[in-house]
Motif scaffolding. Structure first.
Motif, PDB file in Angstrom:
ATOM      1  N   LEU A   1     -27.007  32.335 -13.067  1.00  0.00           N
ATOM      2  CA  LEU A   1     -27.233  33.705 -12.617  1.00  0.00           C
ATOM      3  C   LEU A   1     -28.019  33.648 -11.313  1.00  0.00           C
ATOM      4  N   CYS A   2     -27.772  34.602 -10.452  1.00  0.00           N
ATOM      5  CA  CYS A   2     -28.490  34.664  -9.185  1.00  0.00           C
ATOM      6  C   CYS A   2     -29.371  35.920  -9.175  1.00  0.00           C
ATOM      7  N   LEU A   3     -30.667  35.729  -8.995  1.00  0.00           N
ATOM      8  CA  LEU A   3     -31.618  36.833  -8.923  1.00  0.00           C
ATOM      9  C   LEU A   3     -31.983  37.070  -7.463  1.00  0.00           C
TER      10      LEU A   3
ATOM     11  N   PRO B   1     -20.934  36.864 -12.888  1.00  0.00           N
ATOM     12  CA  PRO B   1     -19.665  37.506 -13.236  1.00  0.00           C
ATOM     13  C   PRO B   1     -19.585  37.940 -14.688  1.00  0.00           C
ATOM     14  N   TRP B   2     -20.373  37.314 -15.556  1.00  0.00           N
ATOM     15  CA  TRP B   2     -20.305  37.622 -16.985  1.00  0.00           C
ATOM     16  C   TRP B   2     -21.343  38.662 -17.396  1.00  0.00           C
ATOM     17  N   LEU B   3     -22.278  38.996 -16.483  1.00  0.00           N
ATOM     18  CA  LEU B   3     -23.394  39.857 -16.852  1.00  0.00           C
ATOM     19  C   LEU B   3     -23.046  41.318 -16.610  1.00  0.00           C
TER      20      LEU B   3
ATOM     21  N   PRO C   1     -18.044  31.463 -19.082  1.00  0.00           N
ATOM     22  CA  PRO C   1     -17.674  32.593 -18.227  1.00  0.00           C
ATOM     23  C   PRO C   1     -16.399  32.306 -17.451  1.00  0.00           C
ATOM     24  N   ASP C   2     -15.638  33.378 -17.199  1.00  0.00           N
ATOM     25  CA  ASP C   2     -14.405  33.275 -16.434  1.00  0.00           C
ATOM     26  C   ASP C   2     -14.647  33.929 -15.088  1.00  0.00           C
TER      27      ASP C   2
ATOM     28  N   LEU D   1     -21.990  37.120  -2.644  1.00  0.00           N
ATOM     29  CA  LEU D   1     -20.657  37.590  -2.997  1.00  0.00           C
ATOM     30  C   LEU D   1     -19.850  36.534  -3.724  1.00  0.00           C
ATOM     31  N   GLU D   2     -20.320  35.286  -3.752  1.00  0.00           N
ATOM     32  CA  GLU D   2     -19.564  34.292  -4.508  1.00  0.00           C
ATOM     33  C   GLU D   2     -19.658  34.565  -6.009  1.00  0.00           C
ATOM     34  N   TYR D   3     -20.651  35.351  -6.418  1.00  0.00           N
ATOM     35  CA  TYR D   3     -20.750  35.745  -7.819  1.00  0.00           C
ATOM     36  C   TYR D   3     -20.033  37.071  -7.981  1.00  0.00           C
TER      37      TYR D   3
END
Length: 289
Positions: free
Chosen positions: A52-54, A75-77, A124-125, A142-144
């Motif tokens: 995850l990125c904060l 992406p999964w959050l 995660p997908d 944006l990569e996430y």
């Protein structure tokens, strides 16, 4: 500069230096002048399964008088998981008023990721869904990119079908903005429960024009008086990072108990970063009105 301002600035500098030392390559300075930073957090495995990125913005009053403005990117959050994690961070802030809290936030997020890694949750997908991807976009977050799903369906995770339907709040529609055949229009409704959020979205989607929009981006913030925290969430609806930017705007303007939806009808010409400007301008205008 007042002594208190100097003290806050020094606290921020000390905290940033400590975090940079602790997290090394996982710590990134996005914009030093604007105090924007990002921390990549993973589940501590040799081959991390959950990451995850904060992203945080440190306002001048932090830590003594203002909380960090933050965004959670993975992406999964989404849905209930996003809400629960955001509420946990808000609680940490309330429990440690006036203190530096970024380390506590990072380790709380890591704790959640470790629990997910040890559970039976599927991996995660990650897939791209944004219609426009800017090769030169400086926002490396944006990569996430979240997968595209039915925005209303996501609210089902957060509302109980057994509850009686709450009254539909009034819905206000802003003036549309058109640029190179793309049109943007904001819609706003006062909300105090996620149930009302769902009802407003369903009502908007009854309008065939709104339902046919290329993207219906939304964000909401609901203040929970009993917990003294915010219940907030956002949805990109395929327009990468737009929901998070919209939520950021609402945080900066300090609005509460409001749902904002921005519809975009794509006109066939790529707008690049200008699309985010139009989305936020639509939202800002209707919030001011």
């Amino acid at each position: 500069m007042a002594a208190s301002d100097t003290g806050r600035a020094q606290q921020q500098i000390d905290e940033i230096e400590a975090l940079s030392s602790i997290y090394g390559e996982d710590w990134c300075v996005v914009d030093e002048d604007e105090k924007i930073y990002c921390i990549k957090i993973s589940d501590c495995l040799d081959q991390p399964k959950w990451t995850l990125c904060l992203q945080v913005i440190l306002p001048p009053g932090y830590p003594a008088a203002e909380p960090p403005i933050y965004r959670l990117n993975a992406p999964w959050l989404r849905g209930q998981e996003y809400t629960e994690l955001a509420n946990s961070l808000e609680e940490i802030y309330v429990q440690n008023l006036g203190e530096s809290i970024l380390y506590l936030w990072v380790e709380k997020i890591r704790e959640v990721l470790i629990e997910k890694a040890q559970s039976s949750d599927p991996e995660p997908d990650i897939k791209k869904t944004s219609e426009e991807v800017d090769e030169d976009d400086e926002d490396f977050l944006l990569e996430y990119e979240p997968p595209q799903e039915d925005p209303i369906k996501m609210l089902n995770y957060m509302t109980s079908e057994s509850q009686e339907d709450e009254e539909l709040p009034p819905i206000h529609h802003g003036n549309p903005i058109t640029d190179r055949r793309s049109t943007f229009q904001a819609h706003l409704a006062p909300v105090v429960t996620t149930r009302q959020v769902k009802r407003v979205l369903e009502k908007l989607y009854e309008n065939k024009k709104i339902a046919s929009a290329t993207h219906n981006i939304y964000a909401y913030r609901i203040y929970c008086e009993d917990k003294q925290t915010f219940l907030q969430d956002c949805e990109d609806d395929g327009e990468t990072a737009a929901g998070g930017r919209l939520l950021h705007l609402m945080q900066i303007l300090n609005v509460q108990n409001v749902l904002v939806v921005v519809s975009r009808w794509y006109g066939g010409i790529l707008l690049g970063p200008d699309r985010f400007k139009h989305i936020n301008n639509c939202a800002r205008n209707i919030l001011v009105e």
